[in-house]
Scaffold this active site. Structure first.
Site, mmCIF file in Angstrom:
data_model
loop_
_atom_site.group_PDB
_atom_site.id
_atom_site.type_symbol
_atom_site.label_atom_id
_atom_site.label_comp_id
_atom_site.label_asym_id
_atom_site.label_seq_id
_atom_site.Cartn_x
_atom_site.Cartn_y
_atom_site.Cartn_z
ATOM 1 N N GLU A 302 -0.555 4.639 5.682
ATOM 2 C CA GLU A 302 0.725 4.169 5.665
ATOM 3 C C GLU A 302 1.408 6.045 6.307
ATOM 4 O OE1 GLU A 302 1.887 2.063 2.387
ATOM 5 O OE2 GLU A 302 3.164 3.465 2.303
ATOM 6 N N HIS A 331 -26.838 1.441 4.375
ATOM 7 C CA HIS A 331 -27.626 0.136 3.930
ATOM 8 C C HIS A 331 -26.839 -1.197 4.628
ATOM 9 C CE1 HIS A 331 -31.023 1.519 2.198
ATOM 10 N NE2 HIS A 331 -30.427 2.511 1.479
ATOM 11 N N LYS A 445 7.786 -7.224 2.659
ATOM 12 C CA LYS A 445 8.275 -8.018 1.358
ATOM 13 C C LYS A 445 10.066 -7.914 1.027
ATOM 14 C CE LYS A 445 7.602 -2.900 -0.803
ATOM 15 N NZ LYS A 445 7.700 -1.682 -1.364
HETATM 16 O O1 PA5 Z 1 3.760 4.843 -0.756
HETATM 17 C C1 PA5 Z 1 4.292 4.098 -0.852
HETATM 18 O O2 PA5 Z 1 5.750 4.387 -1.533
HETATM 19 C C2 PA5 Z 1 4.374 2.330 -2.054
HETATM 20 O O3 PA5 Z 1 2.644 2.258 -2.209
HETATM 21 C C3 PA5 Z 1 4.939 2.579 -2.626
HETATM 22 O O4 PA5 Z 1 4.398 3.925 -3.798
HETATM 23 C C4 PA5 Z 1 5.034 0.955 -3.708
HETATM 24 O O5 PA5 Z 1 5.414 0.562 -3.248
HETATM 25 C C5 PA5 Z 1 5.484 0.696 -4.668
HETATM 26 O O6 PA5 Z 1 6.274 0.799 -4.775
HETATM 27 P P1 PA5 Z 1 7.439 1.016 -6.275
HETATM 28 O O7 PA5 Z 1 7.010 2.500 -6.502
HETATM 29 O O8 PA5 Z 1 8.688 1.510 -5.649
HETATM 30 O O9 PA5 Z 1 7.224 -0.195 -6.773
#
Ligand code: PA5
Length: 475
Positions: A302, A331, A445
């Protein structure tokens, strides 16, 4: 845990990049000349991270978490003690950066069959992290917990994540139906003022809440209350976890490539990516470290998977993280790593001393294929297999390096997390990208909001209707 300087140094994690070099890999390896050519870039990346550390507006608040949480840690420890006393189950509701850290720390530092242990042998309540909206999983969680005896830690920075809020709606409804006061069964970990959980807390009359600071993104939040509260409930020594992170931070304040493990690791990965190594395998030789790979996969993917530089130029950078487990995946996947395309860097997580050695008994002496194992330990076997796999990959000209953890404990895990976070920040700076945003996650989303009728997404709903499956391509 009180730690002497000698103990800290004995538990220092190290990076061994012998098998990344041309000295051992020939023309498939990275040469000193290549490293030297990138020295200036590495220095600039180090300077960028050092100069901007702690800046909330750049989402770099995470760098200070080992230092600025003294009061929060005390509050967490007090809350955790109350939770342990009052509840039989502790369930985290969260996803992505709000779930992968707690899962990792639980697996790394608790008994591998923690929930199956009798209560007297557990340091806290039974523990579950619900990071999906699979209805079967939700139903089956409810088969094994009693909501009246459960504390739910709802972790969401925004309080707007459909998955987490769906789970919250379900458990709030169940608690009410069971005649319980929802407020007594939930702890929120969320944004200081903006998130929806803040509003819900007010409506419920004030829920015990912890704050996820503005400058700490989800995937960099394990050392904040996001990870620290679940860890403390499990009896994990969170102060030592933070000490480990601070220790790694100190090592990495040094701009010299030869002395800064996260910087050298970032540079090796950067050069490899520039040379087409689009896949990064993380292969811990430890079941306790298995879920470090899941946490790391999000952090690396990410953060680095971006299509634009900070100066607005088009780019498509990043490396696909692959999760493997030693020895299990020897394996299954190692055949590909050894003989498949030259498109990977394999990073091993090796352990110097396991919690258990487990002797292998003598037996089957008349069957040489089996008899030779007797008299060794399982620790020797797993370490030999780790070494042998690194050797085989090196012989096949495959880039690989090893992060050595002398032991797996709070101090070394704290170091490892901070190491990976810094490595990611350095690599992002080398690519000149925004390491801390995730615009690519947003499209899915929003489409989900549209499909389920969230107000304000009507236009996208129409667009989605036009993108329905084409009958011609369904067989
Ligand atoms: O790293 C990130 O920003 C995302 O993975 C968020 O943690 C995830 O989408 C969850 O978001 P939130 O904490 O607003 O529920």
């Amino acid at each position: 845990m009180k730690l002497s300087e000698t103990q800290r140094n004995a538990w220092r994690i190290t990076v061994d990049y012998t098998n990344m070099t041309d000295k051992y890999l020939g023309d498939k390896g990275i040469s000193q000349r290549e490293l030297d050519a990138h020295r200036k870039l590495a220095r600039a990346a180090h300077a960028y991270v050092s100069e901007n550390r702690g800046k909330d507006e750049l989402f770099m608040g995470w760098t200070e978490l080992p230092y600025n949480q003294t009061e929060i840690v005390e509050d967490i420890l007090k809350t955790a003690k109350e939770i342990r006393k009052k509840f039989d189950y502790f369930v985290v509701l969260g996803i992505g950066g709000s779930a992968l850290g707690p899962i990792m720390a639980f697996n790394a530092l608790c008994h591998l069959h923690y929930n199956d242990l009798p209560k007297s042998k557990r340091r806290g309540p039974k523990f579950y992290v619900e990071d999906n909206v699979d209805p079967v999983r939700m139903k089956e969680l409810l088969d094994v917990i009693d909501v009246r005896k459960t504390c739910f830690n709802v972790i969401s920075k925004s309080g707007a994540t459909s998955e987490t809020m769906t789970q919250y709606l379900i458990i709030a409804d169940l608690l009410k139906a069971a005649g319980e006061d929802v407020k007594d069964h939930v702890v929120f970990t969320t944004d200081a003022s903006r998130g929806n959980l803040v509003k819900i807390s007010k409506e419920l009359g004030g829920v015990k809440s912890f704050v996820l600071g503005d400058g700490v993104g989800g995937r960099f939040s394990e050392l904040s209350p996001v990870g620290l509260l679940p860890a403390a409930v499990l009896g994990i020594d969170i102060k030592t976890l933070l000490k480990g992170a601070a220790y790694m931070d100190k090592l990495c304040r040094r701009p010299d490539l030869k002395k800064n493990p996260a910087l050298v690791s970032a540079l090796l990965q950067y050069i490899s990516m520039q040379n087409g190594k689009n896949i990064g395998v993380l292969m811990p030789y430890s079941d306790n470290l298995k879920f470090v790979s899941d946490w790391y996969a999000q952090l690396w993917a990410e953060s680095l998977g971006k299509n634009e530089t900070l100066s607005g130029e088009k780019c498509n950078v990043g490396q696909t993280p692959v999760k493997a487990l030693g020895v299990t995946d020897q394996h299954s996947q190692v055949q590909l790593y050894t003989e498949g395309p030259f498109d990977k860097v394999v990073t091993f997580l090796s352990v110097g001393e396991y919690k258990e050695k487990f002797p292998i008994p003598h037996g089957c002496e008349n069957i040489p294929d089996v008899g030779f194992l007797g008299g060794h330990t399982m620790e020797e076997l797993i370490q030999a297999e780790n070494r042998a796999t690194a050797f085989a990959l090196t012989k096949a000209g495959r880039l690989n390096y090893t992060i050595n953890l002398p032991v797996v404990n709070e101090f070394t895990l704290g170091q490892l997390l901070y190491f990976f976070e810094l490595q990611t920040a350095y690599a992002g700076a080398m690519f000149n990208i925004n390491t801390f945003n995730q615009p690519g996650v947003e499209a899915g989303k929003k489409a989900t909001f549209a499909l389920l009728g969230k107000p304000g997404y009507e236009g996208q709903k129409a667009e989605l209707a036009g993108a329905a499956p084409d009958e011609n391509y369904i067989i």
